[in-house]
Design an enzyme around this catalytic site. Structure first.
Site, PDB file in Angstrom:
ATOM      1  CE1 TYR A 287       4.578  -4.674  -5.614  1.00 10.32           C
ATOM      2  CE2 TYR A 287       3.166  -4.751  -3.678  1.00 10.32           C
ATOM      3  CZ  TYR A 287       3.439  -5.130  -4.970  1.00 10.32           C
ATOM      4  OH  TYR A 287       2.577  -5.944  -5.635  1.00 10.32           O
ATOM      5  CD  GLU A 294       1.396   4.246  -6.265  1.00 13.03           C
ATOM      6  OE1 GLU A 294       0.672   4.412  -5.259  1.00 13.03           O
ATOM      7  OE2 GLU A 294       1.567   3.142  -6.801  1.00 13.03           O
TER       8      GLU A 294
END
Length: 366
Positions: A287, A294
């Site tokens: 994550y 991102e």
């Protein structure tokens, strides 16, 4: 005149036995409740219309009549019977193991005798072994659960989609090495867009109660990926050839190749310990890397969006509305990206503690 048997549904929890008699507009009811038996007679509208209905049976174990009660409503008759031995799980309702066609299990109301989590879970999730035994004892054939079938097919389809993406990426990388990275979007971009659009169904699954989980965490993850994939990568050809797209697709795919099989098994209450451990552990590494990729995509998109004006709406226009996409990305980064990352990580940490904490170890006998 021989009375008819009404349809009776029964369920239990640690302390009580619940009966639901499918009889409307009940009149002249006669209820005899003893420690070891129950006799019921009444006139009402049942499966065979307006008639006299009755049943009688002996309990599997003793109850406490003084702490038991019943009530007749316009739609049904409800019994709440306190077990004499609270905490003991009844193998069946009746003393004799007869298969009574009018007696059925109330799956919606059944509660497990064990409460490992804050939320009491039903027998369909906690005790499939007891459920099967009850079905055998009472001759109950569990109907097809179309919700389970749908969820299994959905998770399997998503797993196949991400497996295809992952395999294609790895084959191309094995053939061309780092040079394959710039072809990532052209090779698997269309498939990735399809599976990501399908992921919006997961928000509806939570809203309509098909799955349990946090709506906010699900919404943040699905919408965040949608903005990155469609708003930043798909809209700018120059972004599609960046190595960060390869790394991002690799991380997303690896996460889903574990998540979707886990959900496939959980639909039918199949526990695969190693898969459960992976599901609630591998995110610790993946994550943060995914959020990093991102963030890079957002930052690299800003100058391209400034140059091309993609998604930007300038004044004057017929709607008297202005929207500046680069500013929206900056606002998203500052106001939503980091809070969203924090919310997702905290949510996953709580889930990990719940799934792999002391209650999980007790279930596994460790």
């Amino acid at each position: 005149m021989v009375a008819l048997n009404p349809i009776v549904y029964w369920a239990q929890n640690q302390k009580d036995i619940f009966l639901r008699v499918e009889l409307r507009d009940v009149k002249d009811e006669n209820v005899v409740l003893l420690e070891d038996s129950l006799r019921f007679e009444a006139t009402g509208v049942g499966a065979c219309g307006l008639d006299k209905y009755a049943f009688h049976f002996n309990f599997f174990e003793s109850i406490n009549p003084g702490k038991s009660k019943y009530r007749a409503t316009d739609r049904q008759v409800e019994f709440s019977l306190r077990k004499e031995n609270c905490g003991k799980w009844w193998k069946r309702l009746t003393e004799e193991s007869l298969k009574l066609p009018w007696l059925k299990i109330d799956f919606d109301k059944w509660k497990s005798p064990e409460d490992f989590e804050e939320e009491t879970r039903d027998i369909l999730q906690d005790r499939p072994d007891i459920l099967r035994q009850l079905q055998e004892d009472e001759g109950v054939i569990e109907p097809i659960n179309y919700r389970q079938v749908y969820l299994f097919v959905y998770n399997m389809a998503q797993f196949i989609g991400f497996l295809y993406i992952f395999v294609v990426m790895m084959i191309n990388y094995a053939k061309k090495g780092p040079d394959s990275m710039e072809e990532t979007f052209s090779n698997v971009g269309e498939v990735f867009k399809f599976v990501q659009l399908m992921a919006f169904l997961e928000i509806l699954h939570v809203i309509f109660g098909y799955t349990k989980g946090g709506l906010m965490a699900c919404f943040i993850q699905v919408l965040g990926r949608f903005i990155v994939l469609f708003g930043c990568i798909n809209s700018e050809p120059r972004m599609q050839t960046k190595p960060v797209v390869f790394y991002l697709f690799f991380i997303w795919s690896l996460v889903e190749l574990i998540r979707y099989p886990y959900y496939m098994f959980r639909v039918y209450n199949i526990e695969v310990s190693f898969l459960t451990w992976l599901r609630y552990t591998i995110w610790i590494a993946l994550y943060p890397l995914g959020f990093l990729c991102e963030g890079v995509v957002y930052l690299r998109t800003i100058p391209y969006a400034e140059e091309t004006g993609v998604f930007t709406i300038a004044l004057p226009n017929a709607w008297n509305f202005a929207f500046h996409f680069p500013t929206a990305i900056r606002t998203l980064l500052l106001c939503f990206f980091f809070p969203g990352m924090y919310t997702t990580m905290i949510h996953m940490q709580r889930q990990r503690k719940k799934k792999l904490g002391p209650s999980y170890l007790r279930q596994k006998g460790e």
